[in-house]
Design a protein around this motif. Structure first.
Motif, PDB file in Angstrom:
ATOM      1  N   LYS A   1       0.833  -1.215   0.000  1.00  0.00           N
ATOM      2  CA  LYS A   1       0.000   0.000   0.000  1.00  0.00           C
ATOM      3  C   LYS A   1       0.867   1.265   0.000  1.00  0.00           C
ATOM      4  O   LYS A   1       0.452   2.284  -0.541  1.00  0.00           O
ATOM      5  N   ASP A   2       2.044   1.201   0.630  1.00  0.00           N
ATOM      6  CA  ASP A   2       2.946   2.363   0.685  1.00  0.00           C
ATOM      7  C   ASP A   2       4.353   1.855   1.037  1.00  0.00           C
ATOM      8  O   ASP A   2       4.857   2.096   2.133  1.00  0.00           O
ATOM      9  N   PRO A   3       4.995   1.137   0.114  1.00  0.00           N
ATOM     10  CA  PRO A   3       6.281   0.492   0.415  1.00  0.00           C
ATOM     11  C   PRO A   3       7.372   1.394   1.000  1.00  0.00           C
ATOM     12  O   PRO A   3       8.045   0.991   1.951  1.00  0.00           O
ATOM     13  N   PRO A   4       7.567   2.608   0.499  1.00  0.00           N
ATOM     14  CA  PRO A   4       8.649   3.433   1.055  1.00  0.00           C
ATOM     15  C   PRO A   4       8.428   3.838   2.515  1.00  0.00           C
ATOM     16  O   PRO A   4       9.375   4.220   3.198  1.00  0.00           O
ATOM     17  N   ARG A   5       7.186   3.741   3.006  1.00  0.00           N
ATOM     18  CA  ARG A   5       6.876   4.160   4.377  1.00  0.00           C
ATOM     19  C   ARG A   5       6.516   2.986   5.291  1.00  0.00           C
ATOM     20  O   ARG A   5       6.168   3.194   6.460  1.00  0.00           O
ATOM     21  N   ALA A   6       6.619   1.758   4.777  1.00  0.00           N
ATOM     22  CA  ALA A   6       6.201   0.588   5.549  1.00  0.00           C
ATOM     23  C   ALA A   6       7.306   0.096   6.489  1.00  0.00           C
ATOM     24  O   ALA A   6       8.408  -0.226   6.050  1.00  0.00           O
ATOM     25  N   TYR A   7       6.973   0.053   7.753  1.00  0.00           N
ATOM     26  CA  TYR A   7       7.867  -0.491   8.782  1.00  0.00           C
ATOM     27  C   TYR A   7       7.190  -1.699   9.406  1.00  0.00           C
ATOM     28  O   TYR A   7       5.974  -1.703   9.616  1.00  0.00           O
ATOM     29  N   VAL A   8       7.984  -2.708   9.715  1.00  0.00           N
ATOM     30  CA  VAL A   8       7.501  -3.901  10.398  1.00  0.00           C
ATOM     31  C   VAL A   8       8.057  -3.849  11.820  1.00  0.00           C
ATOM     32  O   VAL A   8       9.271  -3.748  12.009  1.00  0.00           O
ATOM     33  N   LEU A   9       7.174  -3.883  12.788  1.00  0.00           N
ATOM     34  CA  LEU A   9       7.580  -3.810  14.188  1.00  0.00           C
ATOM     35  C   LEU A   9       7.031  -5.000  14.956  1.00  0.00           C
ATOM     36  O   LEU A   9       5.916  -5.463  14.687  1.00  0.00           O
ATOM     37  N   TYR A  10       7.812  -5.463  15.914  1.00  0.00           N
ATOM     38  CA  TYR A  10       7.373  -6.551  16.794  1.00  0.00           C
ATOM     39  C   TYR A  10       8.275  -6.575  18.015  1.00  0.00           C
ATOM     40  O   TYR A  10       9.371  -6.019  18.019  1.00  0.00           O
TER      41      TYR A  10
END
Length: 91
Positions: A71-80
């Motif tokens: 949906k917005d690859p340059p702004r996508a962060y994965v957190l856990y």
């Protein structure tokens, strides 16, 4: 043994903003010694935006997560959180 918990995708302009947005969600780890991990998806080694699955940090992400990242690859962060249920004191 460490394991990831409470994985979320957050859209942000920086890692600091992504961490703040994740924390605003009110997600709490089970154990006090949990470490919040944060990865910018497109900056991960071997990340392929067109693939159905990818490894990001210590986790593999499948089709639903990849659809969200797209949906917005340059702004996508994965957190856990990385937690050790064998030694941590409950939060």
């Amino acid at each position: 043994m460490l394991h990831p918990t409470n994985t979320r995708i957050v859209f942000a302009d920086s890692e600091e903003e992504a961490r703040a947005k994740y924390q605003e969600l009110g997600i709490k780890p089970k154990y006090n010694d949990a470490k919040l991990e944060c990865f910018k998806a497109v900056e991960e080694e071997d990340f392929d935006l067109d693939a159905e699955m990818n490894f990001i940090g210590e986790i593999s992400v499948g089709p639903p997560v990849m659809a969200e990242i797209r949906k917005d690859p340059p702004r996508a962060y994965v957190l856990y959180y990385m937690e050790d249920s064998s030694s941590g004191e409950r939060a």
